[in-house]
Design a protein around this motif. Sequence first.
Motif, PDB file in Angstrom:
ATOM      1  N   ASN A   1     -30.963  26.277  28.897  1.00 30.47           N
ATOM      2  CA  ASN A   1     -31.823  25.144  29.212  1.00 30.47           C
ATOM      3  C   ASN A   1     -31.271  23.849  28.617  1.00 30.47           C
ATOM      4  OD1 ASN A   1     -34.099  24.367  30.519  1.00 30.47           O
ATOM      5  ND2 ASN A   1     -35.448  24.638  28.747  1.00 30.47           N
TER       6      ASN A   1
ATOM      7  N   GLY B   1     -33.939  15.427  14.482  1.00 26.38           N
ATOM      8  CA  GLY B   1     -33.470  16.627  13.791  1.00 26.38           C
ATOM      9  C   GLY B   1     -33.623  16.534  12.280  1.00 26.38           C
TER      10      GLY B   1
ATOM     11  N   VAL C   1     -34.564   7.712   5.595  1.00 27.34           N
ATOM     12  CA  VAL C   1     -35.116   7.821   6.947  1.00 27.34           C
ATOM     13  C   VAL C   1     -34.789   9.203   7.525  1.00 27.34           C
ATOM     14  CG1 VAL C   1     -33.046   6.746   7.971  1.00 27.34           C
ATOM     15  CG2 VAL C   1     -35.204   6.584   9.178  1.00 27.34           C
TER      16      VAL C   1
ATOM     17  N   PHE D   1     -39.182  22.530  18.355  1.00 29.83           N
ATOM     18  CA  PHE D   1     -39.410  21.314  17.567  1.00 29.83           C
ATOM     19  C   PHE D   1     -40.914  20.986  17.656  1.00 29.83           C
ATOM     20  CE2 PHE D   1     -35.183  18.733  17.325  1.00 29.83           C
ATOM     21  CZ  PHE D   1     -34.378  19.833  17.502  1.00 29.83           C
TER      22      PHE D   1
ATOM     23  N   ILE E   1     -30.751   7.389   3.603  1.00 28.22           N
ATOM     24  CA  ILE E   1     -30.802   8.249   4.800  1.00 28.22           C
ATOM     25  C   ILE E   1     -31.031   9.693   4.336  1.00 28.22           C
ATOM     26  CG2 ILE E   1     -29.608   8.969   6.904  1.00 28.22           C
ATOM     27  CD1 ILE E   1     -29.321   6.030   6.845  1.00 28.22           C
TER      28      ILE E   1
ATOM     29  N   TYR F   1     -27.697   4.765  24.087  1.00 26.64           N
ATOM     30  CA  TYR F   1     -28.325   4.765  22.759  1.00 26.64           C
ATOM     31  C   TYR F   1     -27.274   4.576  21.666  1.00 26.64           C
ATOM     32  CZ  TYR F   1     -31.613   6.164  19.081  1.00 26.64           C
ATOM     33  OH  TYR F   1     -32.419   6.195  17.959  1.00 26.64           O
TER      34      TYR F   1
ATOM     35  N   SER G   1     -25.649  12.941   9.834  1.00 27.31           N
ATOM     36  CA  SER G   1     -25.930  13.485  11.171  1.00 27.31           C
ATOM     37  C   SER G   1     -25.502  14.946  11.176  1.00 27.31           C
ATOM     38  CB  SER G   1     -25.205  12.679  12.253  1.00 27.31           C
ATOM     39  OG  SER G   1     -23.828  12.687  12.008  1.00 27.31           O
TER      40      SER G   1
ATOM     41  N   ASN H   1     -38.529  11.391  17.355  1.00 26.75           N
ATOM     42  CA  ASN H   1     -38.440  10.209  18.223  1.00 26.75           C
ATOM     43  C   ASN H   1     -37.630  10.467  19.498  1.00 26.75           C
ATOM     44  OD1 ASN H   1     -36.026  10.520  16.820  1.00 26.75           O
ATOM     45  ND2 ASN H   1     -35.532   8.352  16.938  1.00 26.75           N
TER      46      ASN H   1
ATOM     47  N   ASP I   1     -26.327  15.380  15.664  1.00 24.12           N
ATOM     48  CA  ASP I   1     -25.191  14.471  15.854  1.00 24.12           C
ATOM     49  C   ASP I   1     -25.021  14.186  17.337  1.00 24.12           C
ATOM     50  OD1 ASP I   1     -22.629  13.285  16.096  1.00 24.12           O
ATOM     51  OD2 ASP I   1     -22.156  14.048  14.097  1.00 24.12           O
TER      52      ASP I   1
HETATM   53  C1  LIG Z   1     -37.025  20.068  29.052  1.00 28.54           C
HETATM   54  C2  LIG Z   1     -35.827  20.689  28.456  1.00 28.54           C
HETATM   55  C3  LIG Z   1     -35.632  20.295  27.011  1.00 28.54           C
HETATM   56  C4  LIG Z   1     -34.414  20.927  26.464  1.00 28.54           C
HETATM   57  C5  LIG Z   1     -33.985  20.251  25.206  1.00 28.54           C
HETATM   58  C6  LIG Z   1     -32.963  19.283  25.469  1.00 28.54           C
HETATM   59  C7  LIG Z   1     -32.601  18.244  24.741  1.00 28.54           C
HETATM   60  C8  LIG Z   1     -33.114  17.894  23.422  1.00 28.54           C
HETATM   61  C9  LIG Z   1     -32.001  17.807  22.524  1.00 28.54           C
HETATM   62  C10 LIG Z   1     -32.000  17.478  21.292  1.00 28.54           C
HETATM   63  C11 LIG Z   1     -33.074  16.972  20.451  1.00 28.54           C
HETATM   64  C12 LIG Z   1     -32.488  15.862  19.657  1.00 28.54           C
HETATM   65  C13 LIG Z   1     -32.635  15.720  18.380  1.00 28.54           C
HETATM   66  C14 LIG Z   1     -31.967  14.654  17.599  1.00 28.54           C
HETATM   67  O1  LIG Z   1     -31.955  14.703  16.399  1.00 28.54           O
HETATM   68  S1  LIG Z   1     -31.182  13.373  18.436  1.00 28.54           S
HETATM   69  C15 LIG Z   1     -30.731  12.207  17.167  1.00 28.54           C
HETATM   70  C16 LIG Z   1     -31.863  11.265  16.882  1.00 28.54           C
HETATM   71  N1  LIG Z   1     -31.501  10.341  15.837  1.00 28.54           N
HETATM   72  C17 LIG Z   1     -31.745   9.046  15.888  1.00 28.54           C
HETATM   73  O2  LIG Z   1     -32.358   8.547  16.798  1.00 28.54           O
HETATM   74  C18 LIG Z   1     -31.238   8.223  14.759  1.00 28.54           C
HETATM   75  C19 LIG Z   1     -30.167   7.292  15.217  1.00 28.54           C
HETATM   76  N2  LIG Z   1     -29.670   6.515  14.094  1.00 28.54           N
HETATM   77  C20 LIG Z   1     -30.318   5.471  13.564  1.00 28.54           C
HETATM   78  O3  LIG Z   1     -31.402   5.110  13.943  1.00 28.54           O
HETATM   79  C21 LIG Z   1     -29.639   4.766  12.438  1.00 28.54           C
HETATM   80  O4  LIG Z   1     -28.282   5.099  12.471  1.00 28.54           O
HETATM   81  C22 LIG Z   1     -30.188   5.107  11.053  1.00 28.54           C
HETATM   82  C23 LIG Z   1     -30.258   6.610  10.812  1.00 28.54           C
HETATM   83  C24 LIG Z   1     -31.595   4.494  10.900  1.00 28.54           C
HETATM   84  C25 LIG Z   1     -29.268   4.490   9.982  1.00 28.54           C
HETATM   85  O5  LIG Z   1     -29.111   3.116  10.212  1.00 28.54           O
HETATM   86  P1  LIG Z   1     -27.907   2.327   9.512  1.00 28.54           P
HETATM   87  O6  LIG Z   1     -28.061   0.889   9.890  1.00 28.54           O
HETATM   88  O7  LIG Z   1     -27.866   2.661   8.075  1.00 28.54           O
HETATM   89  O8  LIG Z   1     -26.582   2.951  10.131  1.00 28.54           O
HETATM   90  P2  LIG Z   1     -25.970   2.717  11.593  1.00 28.54           P
HETATM   91  O9  LIG Z   1     -27.034   2.693  12.618  1.00 28.54           O
HETATM   92  O10 LIG Z   1     -25.051   1.542  11.530  1.00 28.54           O
HETATM   93  O11 LIG Z   1     -25.142   4.061  11.785  1.00 28.54           O
HETATM   94  C26 LIG Z   1     -23.916   4.287  11.102  1.00 28.54           C
HETATM   95  C27 LIG Z   1     -22.999   5.083  12.005  1.00 28.54           C
HETATM   96  O12 LIG Z   1     -23.610   6.365  12.234  1.00 28.54           O
HETATM   97  C28 LIG Z   1     -23.711   6.589  13.640  1.00 28.54           C
HETATM   98  N3  LIG Z   1     -24.942   7.394  13.894  1.00 28.54           N
HETATM   99  C29 LIG Z   1     -26.192   7.115  13.579  1.00 28.54           C
HETATM  100  N4  LIG Z   1     -27.008   8.101  13.922  1.00 28.54           N
HETATM  101  C30 LIG Z   1     -26.236   9.053  14.496  1.00 28.54           C
HETATM  102  C31 LIG Z   1     -26.505  10.324  15.061  1.00 28.54           C
HETATM  103  N5  LIG Z   1     -27.739  10.848  15.114  1.00 28.54           N
HETATM  104  N6  LIG Z   1     -25.463  11.014  15.549  1.00 28.54           N
HETATM  105  C32 LIG Z   1     -24.222  10.536  15.515  1.00 28.54           C
HETATM  106  N7  LIG Z   1     -23.890   9.325  14.967  1.00 28.54           N
HETATM  107  C33 LIG Z   1     -24.907   8.601  14.476  1.00 28.54           C
HETATM  108  C34 LIG Z   1     -23.848   5.204  14.230  1.00 28.54           C
HETATM  109  O13 LIG Z   1     -23.509   5.216  15.603  1.00 28.54           O
HETATM  110  C35 LIG Z   1     -22.854   4.457  13.382  1.00 28.54           C
HETATM  111  O14 LIG Z   1     -21.560   4.792  13.870  1.00 28.54           O
HETATM  112  P3  LIG Z   1     -20.362   3.728  13.877  1.00 28.54           P
HETATM  113  O15 LIG Z   1     -19.228   4.456  14.500  1.00 28.54           O
HETATM  114  O16 LIG Z   1     -20.842   2.566  14.703  1.00 28.54           O
HETATM  115  O17 LIG Z   1     -20.164   3.370  12.438  1.00 28.54           O
END
Ligand SMILES: CCCCC/C=C\C/C=C\C/C=C/C(=O)SCCNC(=O)CCNC(=O)[C@H](O)C(C)(C)COP(=O)(O)OP(=O)(O)OC[C@H]1O[C@@H](n2cnc3c(N)ncnc32)[C@H](O)[C@@H]1OP(=O)(O)O
Length: 302
Positions: free
Chosen positions: A276, A153, A149, A189, A103, A293, A69, A177, A109
């Motif tokens: 923003n 970001g 995957v 993006f 990954i 989430y 992340s 997504n 993050d």
């Molecule tokens: C109109 C005005 C607009 C202005 C703009 C405003 C806002 C927009 C802002 C931002 C854009 C956002 C962009 C992003 O990137 S948001 C992040 C999106 N990411 C995801 O959706 C992925 C989430 N994660 C997963 O789906 C899965 O973790 C995985 C990557 C498929 C891996 O799966 P796996 O089973 O291998 O692992 P876990 O799910 O068990 O995860 C392990 C551990 O990691 C933590 N974690 C997962 N992803 C994140 C993350 N993105 N950030 C922080 N932490 C993450 C998860 O919670 C687990 O933690 P734990 O403590 O439980 O061990």
Amino acid sequence: MALAVGMRVLTRSLLRPWVRGPGATPGRTGPVAGGGDCVRCFGSPRVLVEPDPAAGFAVMKMRNPPVNSLSLEFLTEMLISLEKLESDKAFHAIIITSDCPGIFSAGLDLKEMCGRDPTHYAEYWKAVQELWLRFYLSHLVVISAINGVSPAGGCLLALSSDYRVLADNPKYAIGLNETLLGIVAPFWFKDTLVNTVGHRVAERALQLGLLFPPAEALRVGMVDQVVPEDQVQSAARSVLAQWLAIPGHARQLTKTLMRKPTADRLLKERDADIQNFVRFISRDAIQKALRTYLEKLKQKKS
Ligand SMILES: CCCCC/C=C\C/C=C\C/C=C/C(=O)SCCNC(=O)CCNC(=O)[C@H](O)C(C)(C)COP(=O)(O)OP(=O)(O)OC[C@H]1O[C@@H](n2cnc3c(N)ncnc32)[C@H](O)[C@@H]1OP(=O)(O)O
């Protein structure tokens, strides 16, 4: 400002020649992940750089377990490594890949965007902008060897490269997504995706928050090549030869011609984009959606 200070401190403390193993001497040859020797690897806790100056490129391995992340520290370390490679004339290209099995990057993050104060959100967003700008406009050839995957970001990072090779594993979905999290992909993006796959595919993918498995990703042009999982790195290296055979100045100017208008849009509105983001992410409803989430991710385990 805070980012600049942070980067200076990190440059001094983290950018040391990387050698694995206790008692290893910085700057000397050392073993690397997966076996073999690495001549003058360097890096930082979360980014391992394996340079091959004779061949003109370096492999940048992301290793911020468990899911790569993009935390503030990780973003900063990636920027520093990129800067170091860009300022060394020996390097014309990088291959960016992951050291975390399965990954590529889980994207931004979520913990940086949840339950923090506006100053932190602003600092974080500035670092996210910087990473995109630097990778998107890098004069180096940037190839993504996507070995896992890559949502949101993580996908943006891959889209910022010049060429994407994806491992053929149905679990390795790629896409923006954000809507599935109840958030909105920022305009840059969106622009990066539109520039890659065209308006219609991007419109549908963004609204539905689609994550494309390899065959689909290839079909819509999200990636350029899908190869068996054990061939991702070698395929990235092979394609690099083609890119490096082009006269560098001509290729770089062409890249700038293609990408600068998109980058300029953010550069012109950078502060407004930060404001923003801070306003948007600070909303109660958005904070609640992000908490839910994160909770869902945790529950998935039990
Ligand atoms: C109109 C005005 C607009 C202005 C703009 C405003 C806002 C927009 C802002 C931002 C854009 C956002 C962009 C992003 O990137 S948001 C992040 C999106 N990411 C995801 O959706 C992925 C989430 N994660 C997963 O789906 C899965 O973790 C995985 C990557 C498929 C891996 O799966 P796996 O089973 O291998 O692992 P876990 O799910 O068990 O995860 C392990 C551990 O990691 C933590 N974690 C997962 N992803 C994140 C993350 N993105 N950030 C922080 N932490 C993450 C998860 O919670 C687990 O933690 P734990 O403590 O439980 O061990």
